[in-house]
Design a protein around this motif. Structure first.
Motif, PDB file in Angstrom:
ATOM      1  N   THR A  58       0.641  -1.274  -0.029  1.00  0.00           N
ATOM      2  CA  THR A  58       0.133   0.065   0.108  1.00  0.00           C
ATOM      3  C   THR A  58       0.925   1.354   0.157  1.00  0.00           C
ATOM      4  OG1 THR A  58      -0.229   0.060   2.594  1.00  0.00           O
ATOM      5  CG2 THR A  58      -1.953  -1.224   1.171  1.00  0.00           C
ATOM      6  N   TYR A  59       0.197   2.358  -0.315  1.00  0.00           N
ATOM      7  CA  TYR A  59       0.722   3.723  -0.489  1.00  0.00           C
ATOM      8  C   TYR A  59      -0.300   4.573   0.312  1.00  0.00           C
ATOM      9  CZ  TYR A  59       1.174   8.254  -2.153  1.00  0.00           C
ATOM     10  OH  TYR A  59       1.153   9.882  -2.343  1.00  0.00           O
ATOM     11  N   TYR A  60       0.193   5.615   1.057  1.00  0.00           N
ATOM     12  CA  TYR A  60      -0.661   6.522   1.595  1.00  0.00           C
ATOM     13  C   TYR A  60      -0.045   8.043   1.210  1.00  0.00           C
ATOM     14  CZ  TYR A  60      -3.071   2.568   3.950  1.00  0.00           C
ATOM     15  OH  TYR A  60      -3.801   1.395   4.112  1.00  0.00           O
ATOM     16  N   SER A  61      -0.807   8.884   1.136  1.00  0.00           N
ATOM     17  CA  SER A  61      -0.476  10.197   1.262  1.00  0.00           C
ATOM     18  C   SER A  61      -0.082  10.706   2.764  1.00  0.00           C
ATOM     19  CB  SER A  61      -1.427  11.268   0.440  1.00  0.00           C
ATOM     20  OG  SER A  61      -2.904  11.428   1.000  1.00  0.00           O
ATOM     21  N   ASP A  62       0.481  11.794   2.837  1.00  0.00           N
ATOM     22  CA  ASP A  62       0.987  12.123   4.313  1.00  0.00           C
ATOM     23  C   ASP A  62      -0.139  12.661   4.732  1.00  0.00           C
ATOM     24  OD1 ASP A  62       4.116  13.362   3.492  1.00  0.00           O
ATOM     25  OD2 ASP A  62       3.463  11.565   3.933  1.00  0.00           O
ATOM     26  N   SER A  63      -1.197  13.392   4.131  1.00  0.00           N
ATOM     27  CA  SER A  63      -2.335  13.881   4.736  1.00  0.00           C
ATOM     28  C   SER A  63      -3.474  12.922   5.238  1.00  0.00           C
ATOM     29  CB  SER A  63      -3.230  14.640   3.455  1.00  0.00           C
ATOM     30  OG  SER A  63      -3.437  13.893   2.540  1.00  0.00           O
ATOM     31  N   VAL A  64      -3.246  11.605   4.932  1.00  0.00           N
ATOM     32  CA  VAL A  64      -4.198  10.788   5.442  1.00  0.00           C
ATOM     33  C   VAL A  64      -3.359   9.595   6.202  1.00  0.00           C
ATOM     34  CG1 VAL A  64      -5.788  11.289   3.512  1.00  0.00           C
ATOM     35  CG2 VAL A  64      -4.326   9.130   3.413  1.00  0.00           C
ATOM     36  N   LYS A  65      -2.303   9.576   6.130  1.00  0.00           N
ATOM     37  CA  LYS A  65      -1.668   8.518   6.830  1.00  0.00           C
ATOM     38  C   LYS A  65      -1.816   8.176   8.274  1.00  0.00           C
ATOM     39  CE  LYS A  65       2.340   7.937   4.955  1.00  0.00           C
ATOM     40  NZ  LYS A  65       3.906   8.208   4.507  1.00  0.00           N
ATOM     41  N   GLY A  66      -1.979   7.099   8.711  1.00  0.00           N
ATOM     42  CA  GLY A  66      -2.534   6.929  10.221  1.00  0.00           C
ATOM     43  C   GLY A  66      -4.014   7.088  10.453  1.00  0.00           C
ATOM     44  N   ARG A  67      -4.635   7.710   9.351  1.00  0.00           N
ATOM     45  CA  ARG A  67      -6.139   7.898   9.780  1.00  0.00           C
ATOM     46  C   ARG A  67      -7.082   7.134   8.706  1.00  0.00           C
ATOM     47  NH1 ARG A  67      -8.567  12.542   8.483  1.00  0.00           N
ATOM     48  NH2 ARG A  67      -6.942  13.198   7.149  1.00  0.00           N
ATOM     49  N   PHE A  68      -6.679   6.473   7.561  1.00  0.00           N
ATOM     50  CA  PHE A  68      -7.078   5.997   6.431  1.00  0.00           C
ATOM     51  C   PHE A  68      -6.694   4.652   6.279  1.00  0.00           C
ATOM     52  CE2 PHE A  68      -8.971   9.748   3.851  1.00  0.00           C
ATOM     53  CZ  PHE A  68      -9.582  10.075   4.743  1.00  0.00           C
TER      54      PHE A  68
END
Length: 126
Positions: A58-68
């Motif tokens: 997976t990959y997450y943008s910094d703006s949602v990392k840890g929440r999504f």
């Protein structure tokens, strides 16, 4: 032909949760990258998360990392986006996208995917 259908959008208060679903049609077991993007009025489209269907990296943008959290079902025909601790700035139209690319391109955030869903609105009130 790959088709993507999103569901699960809606309105929620800040701090709440929503789960989006992206049903993938025309998937024949080939490895692909499935992504969630979002676009708010007046803002550029932002890649939020990706998942590589083989191995589920997976990959997450910094703006949602840890929440999504992005995940897939065992049949690899549905991809989910679990959104927790939602903020008003998460308000946007969320779209599912996909393409047949390498794991490296997927883990980098999947630019310019070939297949898109219609999108679903997420509204977070303060």
């Amino acid at each position: 032909q790959v088709q993507l259908v999103e569901s699960g959008g809606g309105s929620v208060q800040a701090g709440g949760s929503l789960r989006l679903s992206c049903r993938v049609y025309g998937y024949r077991g080939s490895t692909m990258c499935v992504a969630w993007f979002r676009q708010a009025p007046g803002k550029e489209r932002e890649g939020v998360a990706t998942i590589y269907t083989t191995g589920a990296s997976t990959y997450y943008s910094d703006s949602v990392k840890g929440r999504f959290t992005i995940s897939q079902d065992n049949a690899k025909t549905t991809v989910y986006l679990q959104m927790n601790s939602l903020k008003p700035e998460d308000t946007a139209k969320y779209s599912c996208a996909a393409d047949f690319v390498t794991r490296a391109r997927c883990e980098a955030g999947l630019s310019r995917p070939s297949y898109w869903g219609q999108g679903t609105q997420v509204t977070v009130s303060a």
